[in-house]
Enzyme design. Sequence first.
Site, PDB file in Angstrom:
ATOM      1  CE  LYS A 190      -2.535   2.137   3.497  1.00 35.92           C
ATOM      2  NZ  LYS A 190      -3.598   2.179   4.479  1.00 35.92           N
TER       3      LYS A 190
HETATM    4  C1  R5P Z   1      -1.989   4.165   7.120  1.00 29.48           C
HETATM    5  O1  R5P Z   1      -1.746   3.003   7.009  1.00 29.48           O
HETATM    6  C2  R5P Z   1      -3.217   4.674   7.696  1.00 29.48           C
HETATM    7  O2  R5P Z   1      -3.403   4.113   8.905  1.00 29.48           O
HETATM    8  C3  R5P Z   1      -4.435   4.488   6.786  1.00 29.48           C
HETATM    9  O3  R5P Z   1      -4.837   3.156   6.703  1.00 29.48           O
HETATM   10  C4  R5P Z   1      -4.153   4.980   5.395  1.00 29.48           C
HETATM   11  O4  R5P Z   1      -3.510   6.199   5.429  1.00 29.48           O
HETATM   12  C5  R5P Z   1      -5.389   5.033   4.529  1.00 29.48           C
HETATM   13  O5  R5P Z   1      -6.307   5.923   5.012  1.00 29.48           O
HETATM   14  P1  R5P Z   1      -6.514   7.371   4.381  1.00 29.48           P
HETATM   15  O6  R5P Z   1      -7.230   7.133   3.076  1.00 29.48           O
HETATM   16  O7  R5P Z   1      -7.355   8.114   5.358  1.00 29.48           O
HETATM   17  O8  R5P Z   1      -5.163   7.963   4.167  1.00 29.48           O
END
Ligand code: R5P
Length: 271
Positions: free
Chosen positions: A174
């Site tokens: 990710k």
């Molecule tokens: C990182 O791993 C964070 O904990 C979130 O899962 C990630 O940033 C995705 O969320 P957002 O779309 O709010 O950035």
Amino acid sequence: MDWGLKNRLAHIIKPNDNRALMLAVDHGYFLGPTEKLEIPKKTIGPLLKYCDSLMLTRGVQRTSVNPTYPVPIVLRVSGGASIIGQDLSNEQITVSIKDAIRLNASALAMSIFVGAKHEHQTIVNLSKLVNDANEYNLPVLAVTAVGKEIGQKDARYLSLACRIAAEHGAHIVKTYYCDNFERVVDSCPVPIIVAGGKKIPERDALELAYNSIKGGAVGVDMGRNIWQSENPVPMIRAVHNIIHGNANVDEAYELYKKLCQPKPKSPKTKK
Ligand code: R5P
């Protein structure tokens, strides 16, 4: 690939179109009660049926998700730092494989902090987690964390971080969208999912999702741009339309606006 691993990955990346819509609600693990996620149950409930999987911590899973609802879980298993602490990169693996199995996780998620003070520790943690998870055919999703002190969200840095994650055994990575995103995807031998990032206007967030898919990501792991929207259900449905419906940005935004309209009242039937 063994059956169990293949099956769990198929919970996350849908095999019919090779796409993934993951709903991220793990923010509290270092941010505490994040805006609009103060009561996780209230935030998550209405969105569940529109996501393919849910990324969260064991605390929120146990307290705030109905165990009879069949949503695949991507369980965050790293932590140990907070937004007000000394160093966000100082994470360890905080959840045992046994507990992840008890929670019926489809995948484990952890962060690596390439270029940060605790880079070494987090990359070795990833390798060890992959060693342990492989015993049970549990896929590992590596999150490439970014921050002011770490690196820029540019293709050079993100290619480096994603490739390192894949080389150490992550099954999915990710990361963030950036200019020349194709370069990040091309040099990463495992599927990439894009994080949404800070709240931006809805149309911009839809554009981010669209560009990510166009650039070669299998999907998004979006949090704040869904549940911090004034209209979280229309927003997740519009993102879904991009990920699984091949909608373009205009089509998805039109859908978003349409779903935000109040439903016309049905005429009263005379008795
Ligand atoms: C990182 O791993 C964070 O904990 C979130 O899962 C990630 O940033 C995705 O969320 P957002 O779309 O709010 O950035």
